[in-house]
Structures are given as structure tokens and as C-alpha cells.
Motif scaffolding. Structure first.
Motif, PDB file in Angstrom:
ATOM      1  N   SER A   1      -0.173   7.357   3.248  1.00  0.00           N
ATOM      2  CA  SER A   1      -0.090   8.832   3.177  1.00  0.00           C
ATOM      3  C   SER A   1      -0.311   9.310   4.351  1.00  0.00           C
ATOM      4  O   SER A   1       0.277  10.643   4.654  1.00  0.00           O
ATOM      5  N   ASP A   2      -1.009   8.874   5.423  1.00  0.00           N
ATOM      6  CA  ASP A   2      -1.127   9.335   7.001  1.00  0.00           C
ATOM      7  C   ASP A   2      -1.060   8.207   7.834  1.00  0.00           C
ATOM      8  O   ASP A   2      -1.916   7.092   7.717  1.00  0.00           O
TER       9      ASP A   2
ATOM     10  N   VAL B   1      -8.597  -1.186   2.238  1.00  0.00           N
ATOM     11  CA  VAL B   1      -7.844  -0.447   1.238  1.00  0.00           C
ATOM     12  C   VAL B   1      -8.847  -0.416   0.116  1.00  0.00           C
ATOM     13  O   VAL B   1      -8.863  -1.493  -0.587  1.00  0.00           O
TER      14      VAL B   1
ATOM     15  N   GLY C   1      -2.473   8.137  10.654  1.00  0.00           N
ATOM     16  CA  GLY C   1      -3.523   7.987  11.512  1.00  0.00           C
ATOM     17  C   GLY C   1      -3.179   8.081  12.885  1.00  0.00           C
ATOM     18  O   GLY C   1      -2.450   8.692  13.480  1.00  0.00           O
TER      19      GLY C   1
ATOM     20  N   THR D   1       0.809  -1.140   0.057  1.00  0.00           N
ATOM     21  CA  THR D   1       0.020  -0.159  -0.107  1.00  0.00           C
ATOM     22  C   THR D   1       0.853   1.354   0.095  1.00  0.00           C
ATOM     23  O   THR D   1       2.212   1.135   0.259  1.00  0.00           O
TER      24      THR D   1
ATOM     25  N   ASN E   1      -7.678  -2.969   8.296  1.00  0.00           N
ATOM     26  CA  ASN E   1      -8.047  -1.576   7.477  1.00  0.00           C
ATOM     27  C   ASN E   1      -8.439  -1.558   5.948  1.00  0.00           C
ATOM     28  O   ASN E   1      -7.281  -2.065   5.590  1.00  0.00           O
TER      29      ASN E   1
ATOM     30  N   THR F   1      -4.237   6.092   6.486  1.00  0.00           N
ATOM     31  CA  THR F   1      -4.971   6.415   5.113  1.00  0.00           C
ATOM     32  C   THR F   1      -4.048   5.811   4.073  1.00  0.00           C
ATOM     33  O   THR F   1      -2.867   6.068   4.019  1.00  0.00           O
ATOM     34  N   GLU F   2      -4.572   5.055   3.331  1.00  0.00           N
ATOM     35  CA  GLU F   2      -3.585   4.093   2.481  1.00  0.00           C
ATOM     36  C   GLU F   2      -4.631   3.616   1.047  1.00  0.00           C
ATOM     37  O   GLU F   2      -5.484   3.902   1.009  1.00  0.00           O
ATOM     38  N   SER F   3      -3.698   3.460   0.081  1.00  0.00           N
ATOM     39  CA  SER F   3      -4.278   3.273  -1.346  1.00  0.00           C
ATOM     40  C   SER F   3      -3.247   2.108  -1.486  1.00  0.00           C
ATOM     41  O   SER F   3      -2.318   1.936  -1.172  1.00  0.00           O
TER      42      SER F   3
END
Length: 844
Positions: A427-428, A562, A430, A424, A560, A434-436
Motif C-alpha cells: 500500500s505504500d 509482514v 516507503g 503481499t 520487512n 507498508t505491506e499486508s
């Protein structure tokens, strides 16, 4: 010599029977061909397939007959169906043998080929001039070292030389190795007859640079009870160990007293690393993790390598510093890679295994994949957990050869008894993170990496993926002979080099990414689970059944999700992230403490009751449902409702020993309530008994935390005010997140950001200065501690950030004014931790 018609019919029947058996046990990769030759030992059968020659390779004649080659003869397990059934049972909660693992000797006794079968294979090889080495401890292989000429004659194949693209010289067998039919069914494959492919690490490296969107510049070790900062490591711009731990919930395990003590993790490596690099990393973090190298087949030599080994070792040091790490170092050849896995499994010294090396399935070959599969089955039977990187080229895992334009996946991540780990972009941190799906582009837009994932072309869909795997077409897996094939990855974690890991490599701090980083991150979580109260001394073992069952039970509690991005790569359309499972991110990234409990078999949902297999009335069965880990605060009310069931419906009574002071349990209802009086950690034993005397017990680990602390004072000298504070997280409590200072009417804070920054000094507990993250909110000073692991800090506020309010009042004559006296000046300081618990004090 020709065969009679009768002999040919018998041979075809024998060959068909062997193929059917191999298909039934999931190893249909063995190709059965016409007899390769006939001798006094009988007709021969070719095993497996000849390797595919890479595109662009140039033939260079026959390999010199005197060249020495190391090979491995892999043997089939005695009863593959029974082995598969045992692994499923030992990994399934509720089974009578759940987590009752075998030793290496027990495995060999139950599942290795018989002594007569091994003797027959030895006799055939010796008759052809080979001298097989000792049988492996698991009874599934022995090594053979011989000249190319001897091996060619023994296995009825020629060995050819090739010059590959890039200049490397390699050799390969022109046809699959052959063995007499009398022993062919016992042999899984002959590994090492070619050197066309070398495994590649699934890691990416670049020199460090600042990452503007990353959180915080300071870091600290995640070892429980320690807060040694690693300020030097933040210069690379990569995430620190503390940030990764916070993103994936490992911090909750640390808070419960779990730091991995007593656990051992094995790393599979095919390159060396620099011990001085590891020492520098440990010195910065203040850790003393024990690292031991185990050389296999002489090891890979010396040097700093490509950084893969350094990444793996340092990722584990940062996330589970109290564990021991065994680095198994083999040579990058097919036979040595298999020997390295074999050594890890047959030594059985580590219950968690992480590998970041692999090959795409077409290049790995079915014989080598089948031999690996037997080792991973053994690992599962012995309670070993294996994590493997899913690759860094999205759906295009083959980067050379004839398979570059088709979707392929990576071995061993695609193995059915391995947990494949995808990538992944974090980006944050948490929480929640925050993931993509990782799919990076840089270097003028050239695609440089994406998380591996897709459909296996070898293995059928395993039972644990039933109902979760995504229906696919266009791929036929050779085992199942259908499109119901194994799907990868199983899970994911941060792998994007743009949001990568801070690693000390080749004497410098750098950023590393790739699924190579994601695999040891999951291995760290499994090691923490093994050392937790929830596992009660048993290792996690094969993780996939528990992971997929957790997803079915309550997906959001454990993972979490994605839901953004895809793993398209190199012109091939990949898979798109979606809710729940997908072939771009698997089940997603972990919520650490919840996943650890699920892996240990201690979840909020008890296993389904199994009726007693007897015709006579059985004694009532009492089942207790309880949370394995609980957190509380001194002075804050606790209400925890326990639940229990009785198979006969009898009245139940609850009892508890070892509860934190101030807590009690209601015997009739199972409600634990009260207000904890003291900070500390303890394990309580919960008992429930019915009126017939049947009972059940279970441990609950308690961590009672203190509140944040504030000390300091406010002073005024020559009209210049100053404020000095020391703040700290409560014992057993999470890190501090913010400090808010509210002034009285007689003092104020500067409104200009530049003045505010010049007058504020913020340091961590070791005196290292932190970046100023302060702002005004309604006249109050708000200082944010962005790094999750900050537990103690000092704050000093002076001129020009802080000033007195000039108040004037009339003189008695009513004509002149004079400044008001400085007295009774106060500020209110509020400190908040990561659980939103606050402490407020008034300073004068």
C-alpha cells in the motif's frame, strides 16, 4: 503365468528394498505394487501412480493407437544421498566446498546413473518397441516419442480419452507405467502419459485505471546512471519499476554501482509473448536489455499469450536492466514442461531462474515432482538460484478435481530446492514499505486472489527450516511419513493487482499482479547480488539456507516483517501473518542490499571458526569482519570501525589500499576515519595481519556521493516576481525528495491552493511535467517529489503563486505615501535527498 511361492517371496523382498531406498532419498512417491506382468525380461513393477481423473470428466473410449505421444523417461541419480549432502555443503557458508559449484559435465560424472544402468534401461525399452532419444547432458533422462499403442504395450497400461469440463479433450494412462524389476530402481518416472492437467500462470491482469493511494505518477528507469522517465507507463495506475526498486532496497544496490551487468536470468514460460510489447516497454524506459528466446520442443507458438511472459520479462527489464534475459519457451504439456526445466538446467547459461507457472501438488503427481526435484538439486549443485511463484489461490491451490476442498500448495514453489515466493499487498512503497498479506476482493466482493502458502503433502521439512517452521498437524508428507513437512512460501513481495505492476501488454499499459510478479522481483535481487562486489565472481546458488540463516542472525536487518492479513480463500481457512516466519508471507519482503550481502556470504557476522583437523598445532587463523558496501558524502566525516579476530589471540595490524581520498585507517584499531574529498566509486582492499604473519583480506566497495545541487535566480519585471530553479541529486547520491523555498519579507506565496497550483510548474530532467505536489508550511513553499527516482528537476514559480509584499512609507512631507523600492529581495532554497542530506542556497 503364475508365480511360485518362492518367486513371490523374492519379489516382495525386492519391492520392499526398492521402496526403502526411495524413501531414504526423499522420493517415496514411487508406488510398488504386485507384478504387472512377467516376461523374458522378468517381473514388472509399477512406478508412481495413475493420474486422478478430474471430477466431471467423461470417458470417451481408448485413445487411437496411432496417435503420437512425446514422453520423458526420468532416471534416478546414482547416489541421491551424496547429491543431497553435496548441495547442502555447497550452499552452507563455512563449508570447505562453499560456492564451489559443478559444471554440467562434472555433475553427470559424479551423480548420473552408470553407463551400464542407462544401457539396461535402453535395452528394456528397445525390447518393447521404443526408440529412446539421446541421453540428456546431465545423464538423468531421455525422451521417447512413440504411438499410443506402442507406449501402452511397453508400459503395460491402457491410454483412455476423456472430455473434461470446459470442453477440452485429454488422455490418461489407466494405471501407473510398469518396468521390469531389473531396471525399475533406476527409473524415476515416465512423464507425458497423460494430458489431464496443464500448468497455469500465477498472474492476474486487468486494464489500467488510476490508483488513488499509489505514490507519484512519474517513473524512471532504475539503470545506474540513467534517469529516462516513463511517463506513459504511469497511466495504468500500477507501480513503476523505480517504485518497486525503492520499496525493496534495490536502489541501494544501484547506488553502489550494481546494475546487473554480466548476469543472465532464465525465465520458464509456457506461452508466447509479443516482441513489440517488450520493445515499447524498453522504449519508454530507455533500456536496451538483451532478450533471447530459446524454443523447447518447438515452443508454444506465436501471439501475445495471457500476459504472463510479458509481465515476467518487463519486471526484470525494469529492475535489472543491465542483465541478459533468456526466455525458455516450452509447450504446456507435462513432458514439455519437464523438458523446459531440463533445458534451462543442463544448458547452465543462466545463474538465476524464475518461474511463474505451476500445478497444485495432487495434480502434479509424485513422479513428475520427483523428476523436477532432481533437476533442482542439479541446479543447486551448479550454482543456479530458482524462484517460483507460490500461487494465487491462497491455501486452495487446487482449483479443480477432488482436492479443491483441502489445503494444498503449488509445485514447484513447494520443492525443497526452490525458493517459493508468496504475495503481499504493497500500500505504500516507503521506505520502509507498508505491506499486508495479499488477499484481494473485487468484482462485487468475489474473492479473486490470495498469496499461496501452506504445508507440502510430498516433501519433508528441509534442514534450513529447522527451528523456524511452524508445527502443524493434519498433513502427512509422503517422504517423511510425518507432519514435519516442507512449508511455503519462503519469502514474499508485492502481488496484489490493486497495488500491482505497470506492464505494457497487447499494445496497452495495464496493471498486473499475482505471485507471478513477486517471483521475478526476487530473481532481480539475486541477479543484482551475483553482479555485486560482495559475491566476488561467485553466484548466489541455492538461496534458502542463506535466507533462513539471515533470519536467525538478525531478522530485522534483512527482512520487512509482514504481520497483517491471511491467505484464506474459497471457504478454506488459511494462515495468518505473524512476527517472523509464517505460511502467509514466509520470511517477508527483502531489504535489498542486506539480503544481497547475505546471499553472497558477506555479512556482518563471520562464519564460526572451524578447528583445523590435525593433531599438530595449526597456524593462527585471522578472520576479518567487514561491511561489503559503504556509502559516504563529500565533506562529511566518516567513522567506520572494522573488527578482526585471531585464533591464537595475537596482536593484529590493519592496512588498507584504495580508500577514497581523505580517508585513512588506524593500523592498531582498524578505525577508518576522515572526510571524503572527491565523488566517485572504488573498491578498497582491507588487510589484517598478526605478529606471526597470518593474514586475511577482504574488499569493501565505497560509493562517495555528492550533495544536492541548486542553481537559478529570482527576477522582478513590472512588479511581477518569478523564481526559476534547477535542482539535482548529488552524483552517486539517492534521488531528491523535496524542495523548500523560504521567502524574505518582501515576497510571499499565495495562500489559496488554486493560485499556488496555477503559478507552479515542476518538470523532471527530461522536461516532462510532473503533478503539482506543493503546499505552504509556515509561509514557506514545500514541493514534494513523490517519485523515488527523480534525480533532476526544474521548478518555476510565477504569479499568482508568487507576489511582492506591498510596503508603503511616508514621504518627506509626511503627508503622502509611495511604494518602497524593489531591492535586496532574497529567497532561501533547501533541497533534500532520500538520505536526508540537505543543500541550502540564498538566491537574490
Amino acid at each position: 503365468m503364475g508365480l511360485s511361492r518362492y518367486a513371490r517371496v523374492i519379489h516382495r523382498l525386492t519391492a520392499a528394498l526398492i521402496a526403502a531406498v526411495l524413501l531414504a532419498v526423499g522420493l517415496a512417491a514411487v508406488a510398488v505394487a504386485a507384478p504387472a506382468r512377467e516376461s523374458s525380461l522378468g517381473a514388472a513393477i509399477r512406478i508412481g501412480r495413475a493420474p486422478a481423473i478430474p471430477a466431471g470428466a467423461q470417458a470417451r473410449g481408448t485413445l487411437p493407437s496411432s496417435q503420437t505421444i512425446d514422453a520423458t523417461v526420468a532416471l534416478q541419480p546414482r547416489d541421491p544421498a551424496a547429491l543431497t549432502a553435496f548441495v547442502k555443503a555447497v550452499s552452507t557458508r563455512g563449508s570447505s566446498v562453499y560456492h564451489r559449484y559443478l559444471s554440467v559435465a562434472q555433475f553427470a560424472h559424479r551423480f548420473a546413473p552408470t553407463a551400464d544402468q542407462v544401457a539396461s534401461v535402453r535395452a528394456v525399452l528397445q525390447a518393447h518397441g521404443l526408440h529412446p532419444g539421446p541421453l540428456a547432458a546431465n545423464g538423468l533422462s531421455f525422451d521417447v516419442t512413440a504411438s499410443a499403442g506402442t507406449l501402452s504395450r511397453a508400459f503395460a497400461t491402457s491410454l483412455k480419452r476423456y472430455r473434461l469440463r470446459g470442453g477440452r479433450t485429454a488422455f490418461a494412462n489407466a494405471s501407473a507405467p510398469a518396468l521390469p524389476a531389473s531396471v525399475a530402481s533406476v527409473v524415476q518416472g515416465v512423464i507425458g502419459l497423460d494430458s489431464l492437467q496443464v500448468q497455469r500462470p500465477a498472474g492476474l491482469y486487468k486494464a489500467g485505471r488510476a490508483r488513488a493511494h499509489a505514490a507519484a505518477a512519474d517513473a524512471s528507469t532504475v539503470a545506474p546512471g540513467e534517469d529516462q522517465p516513463c511517463a506513459a507507463g504511469t497511466g495504468s495506475g500500477g507501480y513503476t519499476a523505480g517504485q518497486i526498486a525503492a520499496a525493496y532496497g534495490l536502489s541501494d544496490l544501484y547506488a553502489a554501482g550494481d546494475g546487473g551487468s554480466g548476469t543472465t536470468i532464465a525465465l520458464f514460460e509456457l506461452e508466447p509473448y509479443s516482441a513489440s510489447d517488450i520493445a515499447a516497454y524498453q522504449a519508454c524506459y530507455g533500456t536496451r536489455t538483451q532478450i533471447t528466446n530459446v524454443a523447447v520442443d518447438g515452443g508454444p507458438g506465436t501471439g501475445v499469450g495471457q500476459g504472463e511472459a510479458a509481465l515476467d520479462v518487463e519486471d526484470l527489464i525494469g529492475l535489472v536492466p543491465n542483465a541478459s534475459i533468456l526466455v525458455y519457451e516450452g509447450r504446456n504439456t507435462g513432458a514439455s514442461a519437464l523438458d523446459t526445466y531440463k533445458t534451462i538446467v543442463t544448458q547452465n547459461r543462466a545463474k538465476v531462474i524464475s518461474t511463474s507457472w505451476g500445478l497444485c501438488e495432487p495434480q502434479e503427481g509424485t513422479s513428475a515432482a520427483g523428476a523436477e526435484n532432481d533437476l533442482f538439486l542439479e541446479a543447486a549443485a551448479q550454482g543456479q538460484t530458482v524462484f517460483a511463484a507460490s500461487g494465487d489461490h491462497g491455501v486452495k491451490d487446487c482449483t479443480s478435481g477432488s482436492s479443491t476442498n483441502i489445503r494444498t500448495v503449488d509445485d514447484p514453489a513447494s520443492q525443497p530446492y526452490v525458493t517459493g515466493v508468496g504475495g503481499t499487498s504493497l500500500s505504500d512503497v516507503g521506505p520502509p514499505p507498508t505491506e499486508s498479506v495479499w488477499n484481494s476482493t473485487w468484482n462485487n466482493g468475489a474473492a479473486s486472489g490470495a498469496g499461496g502458502g501452506g504445508v507440502s503433502s510430498i516433501w519433508g521439512v528441509p534442514s534450513y527450516q529447522s527451528g523456524i517452521a511452524i508445527p502443524q498437524s493434519g498433513v502427512t508428507c509422503v517422504v517423511a511419513r510425518s507432519t514435519a513437512c516442507r512449508e511455503v512460501p519462503d519469502v514474499s513481495a508485492d502481488a496484489d493487482i490493486l497495488t500491482g505492476y505497470s506492464v505494457f501488454y497487447n499494445r496497452h499499459w495495464s496493471i498486473f499482479g499475482g505471485t507471478s510478479a513477486a517471483a521475478p522481483t526476487w530473481a532481480a535481487l539475486a541477479a543484482l547480488a551475483n553482479s555485486s562486489v560482495a559475491c566476488t565472481g561467485k553466484s548466489v546458488g541455492f538461496a534458502n539456507p542463506a535466507l533462513y540463516q539471515a533470519a536467525r542472525t538478525d531478522y530485522g536487518m534483512f527482512f520487512n516483517d509482514v504481520t497483517a492479513g491471511n491467505n484464506s480463500f474459497g471457504g478454506l481457512a488459511g494462515f495468518t501473518a505473524a512476527g517472523g516466519y509464517d505460511m502467509a508471507s514466509g520470511l517477508g519482503s527483502p531489504k535489498g542490499a542486506a539480503v544481497a550481502a547475505a546471499l553472497c556470504g558477506s555479512t556482518w557476522t563471520p562464519p564460526a571458526a572451524t578447528p583445523a583437523p590435525t593433531p599438530t598445532p595449526a597456524a593462527p587463523v585471522v578472520a576479518l569482519t567487514h561491511p561489503p558496501v559503504q556509502s559516504a558524502r563529500v565533506g562529511e566525516a566518516v567513522k567506520l570501525q572494522l573488527h578482526a579476530t585471531d585464533s591464537a589471540g595475537k596482536t593484529l595490524a590493519f592496512h588498507a589500499t584504495g580508500l577514497p581520498a581523505g580517508l585513512t585507517i588506524a593500523p592498531s584499531t582498524g578505525l577508518i576515519s576522515g572526510t571524503p574529498k572527491r565523488v566517485g566509486k572504488s573498491t578498497a582492499t582491507i588487510s589484517v595481519t598478526d605478529t606471526s604473519g597470518s593474514s586475511a583480506q577482504a574488499p569493501v566497495a565505497w560509493s562517495v556521493a555528492g550533495r544536492p545541487t541548486v542553481t537559478g535566480g529570482l527576477s522582478v519585471s513590472k512588479g511581477r516576481p518569478s523564481l526559476s530553479l534547477k535542482v539535482g541529486a548529488g552524483r552517486n547520491a539517492p534521488a531528491i525528495t523535496s524542495i523548500v523555498v523560504a521567502p524574505s519579507s518582501q515576497v510571499r506565496f499565495a495562500r489559496r491552493a488554486s493560485e499556488l497550483a496555477r503559478g507552479i510548474t515542476l518538470r523532471n530532467g527530461s522536461g516532462h511535467r510532473l503533478k503539482n505536489a506543493s503546499r505552504l508550511r509556515g509561509g514557506d513553499l514545500v514541493v514534494l517529489l513523490r517519485t523515488p527516482a527523480i534525480r533532476t528537476a526544474s521548478l518555476r514559480v510565477t504569479v499568482p503563486a508568487l507576489a511582492l509584499v506591498k510596503v508603503k512609507k511616508k514621504s518627506k512631507a509626511g503627508k503622502r505615501h509611495r511604494p518602497a523600492a524593489v531591492s535586496g529581495i532574497t529567497v532561501t532554497v533547501t533541497v533534500t535527498d532520500a538520505k536526508s542530506v540537505r543543500t541550502a542556497v540564498v538566491l537574490r
